[in-house]
Design an enzyme around this catalytic site. Structure first.
Site, PDB file in Angstrom:
ATOM      1  N   SER A  61      -4.800  -0.751  -7.966  1.00 18.15           N
ATOM      2  CA  SER A  61      -4.272  -1.410  -8.829  1.00 18.15           C
ATOM      3  C   SER A  61      -3.695  -0.173  -9.906  1.00 18.15           C
ATOM      4  CB  SER A  61      -5.123  -2.492  -9.774  1.00 18.15           C
ATOM      5  OG  SER A  61      -4.974  -3.402  -9.225  1.00 18.15           O
ATOM      6  N   LYS A  64      -0.003   0.119  -9.613  1.00 17.26           N
ATOM      7  CA  LYS A  64       0.908  -0.875 -10.481  1.00 17.26           C
ATOM      8  C   LYS A  64       1.647  -0.306 -11.629  1.00 17.26           C
ATOM      9  CE  LYS A  64      -2.075  -4.860  -9.373  1.00 17.26           C
ATOM     10  NZ  LYS A  64      -3.300  -5.608  -9.843  1.00 17.26           N
ATOM     11  N   TYR A 195       3.126  -4.145  -1.513  1.00 20.77           N
ATOM     12  CA  TYR A 195       1.877  -4.494  -2.511  1.00 20.77           C
ATOM     13  C   TYR A 195       0.777  -3.968  -1.864  1.00 20.77           C
ATOM     14  CZ  TYR A 195      -1.493  -6.332  -5.431  1.00 20.77           C
ATOM     15  OH  TYR A 195      -2.652  -6.223  -6.432  1.00 20.77           O
ATOM     16  N   TYR A 246      -7.593  -5.472 -17.199  1.00 20.08           N
ATOM     17  CA  TYR A 246      -7.580  -6.826 -16.915  1.00 20.08           C
ATOM     18  C   TYR A 246      -8.344  -7.478 -18.110  1.00 20.08           C
ATOM     19  CZ  TYR A 246      -7.203  -4.974 -12.272  1.00 20.08           C
ATOM     20  OH  TYR A 246      -6.613  -4.171 -11.173  1.00 20.08           O
ATOM     21  N   VAL A 264      -9.576  -1.113  -8.445  1.00 13.95           N
ATOM     22  CA  VAL A 264     -10.757  -1.583  -7.657  1.00 13.95           C
ATOM     23  C   VAL A 264     -11.377  -0.516  -6.702  1.00 13.95           C
ATOM     24  CG1 VAL A 264     -10.754  -4.009  -8.218  1.00 13.95           C
ATOM     25  CG2 VAL A 264      -9.888  -3.093  -5.820  1.00 13.95           C
TER      26      VAL A 264
HETATM   27  N1  GLU Z   1      -5.304  -4.384  -3.803  1.00 12.98           N
HETATM   28  C1  GLU Z   1      -6.177  -5.057  -4.873  1.00 12.98           C
HETATM   29  C2  GLU Z   1      -5.916  -6.608  -5.146  1.00 12.98           C
HETATM   30  O1  GLU Z   1      -4.775  -7.117  -4.981  1.00 12.98           O
HETATM   31  C3  GLU Z   1      -5.787  -4.546  -6.267  1.00 12.98           C
HETATM   32  C4  GLU Z   1      -6.926  -5.192  -7.327  1.00 12.98           C
HETATM   33  C5  GLU Z   1      -7.276  -3.823  -8.207  1.00 12.98           C
HETATM   34  O2  GLU Z   1      -7.275  -2.911  -8.174  1.00 12.98           O
HETATM   35  O3  GLU Z   1      -7.467  -4.232  -9.289  1.00 12.98           O
HETATM   36  O4  GLU Z   1      -6.869  -7.367  -5.048  1.00 12.98           O
END
Ligand code: GLU
Length: 310
Positions: A61, A64, A195, A246, A264
């Protein structure tokens, strides 16, 4: 500075036992949970680092904030914020519930999965391959300005991308729901493929710290070239501050006071305004998906160097 980083990394090793690696993407479960690294990049691109800072990992993430930056630059604010909000949710990163229940009629922000999938659909290019290539070019130009020749290449871990593509049922559900709301541009499978691939970009913490420096210095690279407008850098930092970890964003904001984005894969990118780009690595995660060691190290670093933004 080196002594400080060495101490924080040594202290953080205990946290590896207090979390667990992300296993919901099967290929991510292979990482050694005991790895810990911390890196800091200054205005000139010089990096101070300690621990596992040259081991590339899946940025997940953290990507992003990179895709959001590029889309804000290439498409403008209206293209993004007509489709995605700017508010925090307090929900887990992969939550789907507010897409239907909220009055907004769009994802709350670009740093939760739903918002990021919309942003991926807006990257320059017509296909997933073209969009990924634009993002990789952007990341390379951000890192190259301060490249010291030792850093890992910017590449996509195809095994991780395939693993998430094969198991990302919730993200696929989110993508199709977004399509129904009219928020995904073009083909929804192409947006999802973009993505999944952007999340599978591999970088080491030293490179991630250099990317953090792009935000810390409001879009200006070492050597003085501008990569992002000040406005883009500030929008992204504000969203990192309110939504970057988050449903742990408030806690991290209170304790560390830094705009940051977690993934993650165990990485966290952070920006200390006018001072340093920061990155931590520690794949053992807490229940919210944030690196346990990373949160501890960045919080301690912020206190030691008085990096609080507010
Ligand atoms: N590719 C992961 C997902 O969409 C990213 C989530 C993350 O890093 O928090 O679940």
């Amino acid at each position: 500075m080196q002594d400080l980083l060495d101490r924080l990394v040594a202290d953080a090793r205990v946290f590896a036992a207090k979390g667990s690696v992300a296993a919901y993407i099967p290929a991510l479960a292979k990482i050694d949970p005991r790895l810990v690294g911390l890196a800091l990049a200054d205005r000139d691109g010089r990096v101070v680092e300690s621990g596992a800072t040259r081991i590339p990992f899946s940025i997940q993430s953290v990507s992003k904030v990179l895709s959001l930056s590029l889309v804000l630059e290439s498409r403008g604010e209206e293209a993004v914020f007509s489709r995605v909000g700017r508010e925090s949710t307090g929900d887990p990163f992969n939550s789907i519930i507010r897409l239907e229940t909220s009055h907004l009629g769009k994802p709350y922000n670009p740093l939760i999965n739903a918002g990021a999938i919309v942003v991926s659909s807006l990257l320059p290019g017509r296909t997933a391959v073209e969009r990924l290539a634009s993002l990789l070019d952007f990341v390379r130009s951000a890192i190259a300005a301060s490249e010291d020749g030792r850093s890992a290449a910017v590449m996509v871990d195809e095994e991780v991308a395939a693993s998430e593509s094969a198991t990302g049922f919730r993200n696929r559900s989110i993508g199709w729901f977004l399509k129904e709301l009219g928020l995904v541009e073009g083909d929804v499978d192409e947006a999802l493929a973009t993505y999944f691939s952007q999340c599978a970009i591999r970088l080491d913490a030293a490179s991630l710290a250099r990317l953090g420096a792009v935000f810390a210095f409001d879009g200006v690279l070492p050597g003085g070239k501008r990569l992002l407008s000040t406005r883009t850098a500030r929008i992204v930092k504000s969203l990192m501050m309110t939504c970057g970890l988050y449903d742990g964003s408030g806690d991290f904001g209170v304790e560390a006071g830094l705009p940051a984005k977690s993934g993650v894969g165990g990485g966290i990118l952070a920006a200390a305004k006018g001072r340093f780009g920061l990155a931590s690595f520690g794949p053992a995660l807490d229940g919210r998906g944030n690196s346990v060691a990373g949160v501890a190290m960045l919080t301690a670093l912020s206190r030691e160097l008085d990096l609080f933004e507010l």
